[in-house]
Design an enzyme around this catalytic site. Sequence first.
Site, mmCIF file in Angstrom:
data_model
loop_
_atom_site.group_PDB
_atom_site.id
_atom_site.type_symbol
_atom_site.label_atom_id
_atom_site.label_comp_id
_atom_site.label_asym_id
_atom_site.label_seq_id
_atom_site.Cartn_x
_atom_site.Cartn_y
_atom_site.Cartn_z
ATOM 1 N N HIS A 393 -35.702 -48.351 4.758
ATOM 2 C CA HIS A 393 -34.300 -48.713 4.548
ATOM 3 C C HIS A 393 -33.727 -49.411 5.779
ATOM 4 O O HIS A 393 -33.097 -50.472 5.670
ATOM 5 C CB HIS A 393 -33.495 -47.453 4.224
ATOM 6 N N GLU A 394 -33.951 -48.826 6.941
ATOM 7 C CA GLU A 394 -33.368 -49.414 8.161
ATOM 8 C C GLU A 394 -34.011 -50.750 8.498
ATOM 9 O O GLU A 394 -33.336 -51.671 8.960
ATOM 10 C CB GLU A 394 -33.494 -48.433 9.328
ATOM 11 N N HIS A 403 -26.208 -52.740 1.905
ATOM 12 C CA HIS A 403 -26.381 -51.779 0.829
ATOM 13 C C HIS A 403 -26.189 -52.475 -0.512
ATOM 14 O O HIS A 403 -25.190 -53.152 -0.755
ATOM 15 C CB HIS A 403 -25.414 -50.612 1.000
#
Length: 687
Positions: A393-394, A403
């Site tokens: 995700h990061e 997002h």
Amino acid sequence: MGNGERPPARRPDSSGSPPPAADAPAASNHPFSSHDTKHMTSRRLASRTAVAASLSALMLAACGGDDSANAPTAGGAAPLTPAVASPAGPTGSTPGSTPGATTAPAPSSTSAGQLSVDKMAFAQTHVVPSGGLSWTLPNASASLRPISRRDALVLVAIGQADAVQPVLEAWKDGAKLGALALSPPSALPPTESGGRAYANDRWSAVVPAAWMVPGVSFSVSASNYTSSVAQAPVFGTDADVQLTILPFYLFGADDTNSPPLSTTQAPDAATQQEIFAKWPTAELKVRTHPAGRFSLATVVVGPRADRTGAAQPAYPVTALDQQKDGYGVMSAMLTLITNMRTANGDGPLNNQYYAPLIALNSNGQFANLGGGLGGVGSGAAVGDHRYTGIFIHEQGHAFGLNHAGDEYAKGAYPYAGGSLSGSVWGYDPNHREFLDVLVPTTASSYAKCASSHQLDAQGRCYKQDPMQGGAGDQSSGYKFATFSDYNTGRMQAWIASRVLADPASSTGYSKWDSAAQARAPYTPTTDNNGLYGVNQNLPVQAGVPVHTIVVSFSKAGSAGASYIYPPFSYTGNLIATFDPTSAADRQAITVDKGTYPWYCKGTGCDYTLRVTYADGSRTYRVLQGGFRAWWTPTVDDANATNPLSGSSFRVWAINVPGDKRIGKIELLDTPMVWNGMPANPTVLLSR
């Protein structure tokens, strides 16, 4: 631009403190996205599809702890107007078509006795038509093309049911590169978790990376039909991605009381293979930073709000549980690693940095970090050491992804609520199986997904993108959830935008030319008259001994916030910087008049680093940027001495020659240094 032109908009500055975004977990002063979820030989991961067949990746946003808290409800926002759809691949609910994306039509004009190819696609990260996919949204656009120089599973739908022994032929410049027997539809790879079949009419073969290059066309023949009309795929970049891991061991953490460097310095081999399967790159090279690790007893957190939302001044931390909000230390470390990446000349290049944070609490016990932060488009992120959902995700943020649910609401993501409802299917070459857009039965989220996911007409859950609550939607045996085709296309665009260190180029650098589908020699230039550095901060010396020095400074005088971090030494790169004791260097950065007239114009050049080596020799370097009002480098910012404002705090990182041991590091007060270096400057900090 000429010196007299209107100033550019201020770029979010990782050294300073831009305003926080509204959805931060606690008001923050960094342009980064968050997610609550020994030196070694570089690892090189080339495409593994052929092996698998034969043997069997600046604004703030916040996420919740396990990534599932941010998944939209099944009755999420009303869909945006999608891109023009042209069915040509699997849909979300029915394998076999591609909504939401525009696809190039297949060639036609088949003659009698000639084999017809109804569909041809290439499975790499996703099943992508030979002409690629494209999206035009209200506030964004993107494309996803087959990846050049990466193995692919070709999928062919043949128009004639009686075709015998069909063969895929590869051609370039009129010469036949070779032919591959196509396996029948009955031999098509399975779907994850024993799920529904991708298709029942696709012939397939593994195409080697050497054939997946611009200029190659593919046709299909059979023993009872002549060759079909050839299709030439439209390729995306052939660039590799280098992933550099730099573990930070904080507050006394070491191999005896915390996860050892042997497990934190790089993902294991299987995880590296899965990262490669998810990222649209021709090759993944994973390395531990040549410094090995960075051990820090103290970290300075910049001005930011605490857990209650109250603004706090910058402050030092010597244990993780001393931070005043859940992202304080992560934010400080992301600023460090981002600035260190720039100082090493890696800023514009095709690399990503990731810093696992290994920290102790005040009781000396290993502390669970509980999340991560990624600078959107920065190429850098921090998080835990487990290399699971937080990591992917990061690094998605580092690739430029926000997002997905927020982007959908803003007209910048095509699928409802940040889901995969409308995406083409994914493919995993390591497991040699298709990845459905529906949540598989073995996923940890499967049993309760209906309350938090988008649903199809049969009540089945669509996966969420890893950038919006997707962690847990992957099959058992996988670490990472499936990105949508759209977000994968955006990662491909980030990679294509990077400068490549290229020994085959006459300039030593190249960039991907999407129109030409080829690398083109690239000559570094200084943008904006040096406002953000010289020659894009690419190295002027590479592969040399360096010392990296990081300095935090509070102009408001916040207790303990002005600090010189311990330097660390390794073989790295030096970028163009300036010596204020040199008249020529001062002329070069003179505001509005020098060679780089905007170098100091943004927020000033008022501080100098003086490094005294063990042999008594010294080097001086101007630290670019300070506390001046934007575009007024002789006047302090209105909040320069306000301890609660990010405008009063700065972090610099710089590489200096490392061929000699350092004896002393000093931060000097040198106001408007382009006008002259003080004979006896005030020493503000010393180490």
